[in-house]
Design an enzyme around this catalytic site. Structure first.
Site, PDB file in Angstrom:
ATOM      1  N   ASP A  52       0.839  -1.204   0.000  1.00 27.57           N
ATOM      2  CA  ASP A  52       0.000   0.000   0.000  1.00 27.57           C
ATOM      3  C   ASP A  52       0.876   1.257   0.000  1.00 27.57           C
ATOM      4  O   ASP A  52       0.365   2.377  -0.062  1.00 27.57           O
ATOM      5  CB  ASP A  52      -1.014  -0.007   1.152  1.00 27.57           C
ATOM      6  CG  ASP A  52      -0.359   0.007   2.518  1.00 27.57           C
ATOM      7  OD1 ASP A  52       0.872  -0.126   2.599  1.00 27.57           O
ATOM      8  OD2 ASP A  52      -1.098   0.155   3.521  1.00 27.57           O
ATOM      9  N   ASP A  91      -1.346  -6.038  -0.422  1.00 24.35           N
ATOM     10  CA  ASP A  91      -1.484  -5.377   0.879  1.00 24.35           C
ATOM     11  C   ASP A  91      -2.941  -4.959   1.083  1.00 24.35           C
ATOM     12  O   ASP A  91      -3.534  -4.305   0.208  1.00 24.35           O
ATOM     13  CB  ASP A  91      -0.603  -4.112   0.860  1.00 24.35           C
ATOM     14  CG  ASP A  91       0.170  -3.930   2.136  1.00 24.35           C
ATOM     15  OD1 ASP A  91      -0.083  -4.664   3.104  1.00 24.35           O
ATOM     16  OD2 ASP A  91       1.055  -3.046   2.152  1.00 24.35           O
ATOM     17  N   LYS A 120      -1.370  -9.334   2.752  1.00 29.00           N
ATOM     18  CA  LYS A 120      -0.622  -8.880   3.933  1.00 29.00           C
ATOM     19  C   LYS A 120      -1.499  -7.916   4.711  1.00 29.00           C
ATOM     20  O   LYS A 120      -2.237  -7.120   4.105  1.00 29.00           O
ATOM     21  CB  LYS A 120       0.680  -8.186   3.517  1.00 29.00           C
ATOM     22  CG  LYS A 120       1.423  -7.556   4.702  1.00 29.00           C
ATOM     23  CD  LYS A 120       2.818  -7.096   4.352  1.00 29.00           C
ATOM     24  CE  LYS A 120       2.891  -5.702   3.775  1.00 29.00           C
ATOM     25  NZ  LYS A 120       2.358  -4.635   4.652  1.00 29.00           N
ATOM     26  N   GLU A 189       9.136  -4.142  10.361  1.00 29.42           N
ATOM     27  CA  GLU A 189       9.536  -2.839   9.794  1.00 29.42           C
ATOM     28  C   GLU A 189      10.096  -1.915  10.878  1.00 29.42           C
ATOM     29  O   GLU A 189       9.468  -1.704  11.923  1.00 29.42           O
ATOM     30  CB  GLU A 189       8.329  -2.171   9.101  1.00 29.42           C
ATOM     31  CG  GLU A 189       8.708  -0.819   8.491  1.00 29.42           C
ATOM     32  CD  GLU A 189       7.719  -0.274   7.473  1.00 29.42           C
ATOM     33  OE1 GLU A 189       6.726  -0.962   7.159  1.00 29.42           O
ATOM     34  OE2 GLU A 189       7.961   0.856   6.998  1.00 29.42           O
TER      35      GLU A 189
HETATM   36  O1  KIV Z   1       3.493  -1.094   1.599  1.00 24.38           O
HETATM   37  C1  KIV Z   1       4.654  -1.529   1.601  1.00 24.38           C
HETATM   38  O2  KIV Z   1       5.429  -1.314   0.667  1.00 24.38           O
HETATM   39  C2  KIV Z   1       5.067  -2.318   2.745  1.00 24.38           C
HETATM   40  C3  KIV Z   1       6.490  -2.710   2.829  1.00 24.38           C
HETATM   41  C4  KIV Z   1       7.312  -1.554   3.217  1.00 24.38           C
HETATM   42  C5  KIV Z   1       6.699  -3.841   3.758  1.00 24.38           C
HETATM   43  O3  KIV Z   1       4.272  -2.626   3.584  1.00 24.38           O
END
Ligand code: KIV
Length: 304
Positions: A52, A91, A120, A189
């Site tokens: 995201d 995501d 995710k 993270e």
């Molecule tokens: O949205 C994203 O790119 C992420 C990564 C930084 C793990 O969640």
């Protein structure tokens, strides 16, 4: 069927578990569009996240909170179309997984409409019930703890998580909760290196770090940082290319060539048989004989 299409198959979470069991560090990166995803896939990365972070690095929003399910789906579909082998994780955007029912509905859309192999979502203990519901329904889940960017409005700013005793204990509990809920991997993270390594040692599932040191089972980066799309690079990232400079130089040269009249040249131009055009424009020998030609060579008494 070509030799390539016979041998290339889409990886599953079992393949990721096998890589982890074999001690292979799992190189993961984000992608948001068809051509970039195709190159990442060609480079052999086993796992691609349609993060995201799309909100900020591709759509120009100020935070990830702003990106919608429809925007994520649009980009995720392109990434799936551009890849043949990598496992694609989508995501879940802010407030699309507040309860298990909503999460099932939206994760189902990513799987059915875009064709991803996993989703995710952010949060440890607080998201465990949702992760469990998704996994039970057959939807593989990657967890995400430490800095969770969708919580930016409660965290105040982007900062390392887990430095204090209390935060470190919470992160350990979050990691275990995500694993016990059935996630196949977890993103850590902005976590101090030693804590990330300690979490990694205690988990069966792979930890995928971003700003969490080299002790994680794998790494993930936002591709725009890795490729150098902007002048600014986060501390945890390494610029492997300078796309800003490359694109700037190429587009400036294109502009100069157009302005100078050197693009397109013969090699980039198509020609036709002159006699065909002469006929269309009334420039054939017969026409020439009895038509009065205007300055531009186009007959005035013809309906072109
Ligand atoms: O949205 C994203 O790119 C992420 C990564 C930084 C793990 O969640």
């Amino acid at each position: 069927m070509s030799a390539q299409s016979e041998t290339v198959r889409r990886l599953s979470v079992l393949d990721i578990a096998k890589l982890h069991a074999d001690g292979v560090r799992i190189a993961t990166i984000t992608a948001y569009d068809f051509p970039t995803a195709a190159i990442v896939d060609e480079a052999g990365l086993p796992l691609i996240l349609v993060g995201d972070s799309l909100a900020q690095v591709m759509l120009g929003y100020d935070t990830t909170v702003r990106v919608t399910m429809d925007e994520m789906l649009h980009h995720t579909k392109a990434v799936v179309r551009g890849t043949k082998r990598a496992l694609i994780v989508a995501d879940m955007p802010f407030l699309t997984y507040s309860n298990p029912e909503e999460a099932l509905h939206n994760a189902g859309r990513f799987m059915r409409e875009a064709g991803v192999q996993a989703v995710k979502l952010e949060g440890g203990v607080r998201s465990a019930r949702t992760i469990e519901a998704l996994v039970k329904a057959g939807i593989p889940v990657m967890g995400h703890i430490g800095l969770t960017p969708q919580a930016i409005n409660t965290l105040g700013k982007v900062r390392v998580q887990g430095k204090s005793r209390e935060q470190a204990r919470q992160l350990l509990a979050d990691a275990l909760a995500v694993q016990e809920a059935g996630a196949f991997a977890v993103v850590l993270e902005l976590v101090p290196e030693q804590l990330a390594a300690a979490i990694t040692e205690r988990l069966r599932i792979p930890t995928i770090g971003i700003g969490a040191g080299a002790g994680c089972s794998g790494q993930i980066q936002v591709i725009n940082d890795t490729l150098g799309y902007t002048d600014w690079t986060p501390r945890h990232a390494r610029k492997y290319a300078d796309m800003h400079a490359t694109i700037l130089a190429a587009v400036a040269q294109y502009r100069a060539d157009v302005e100078a009249g050197t693009f397109p040249a013969e090699a980039e131009t198509v020609r036709m048989d002159d006699s065909v055009l002469d006929e269309v424009l009334g420039r054939s020998a017969a026409d020439m004989a009895d038509i009065e030609m205007p300055l531009a060579g186009i007959p005035l008494d013809r309906d072109l």
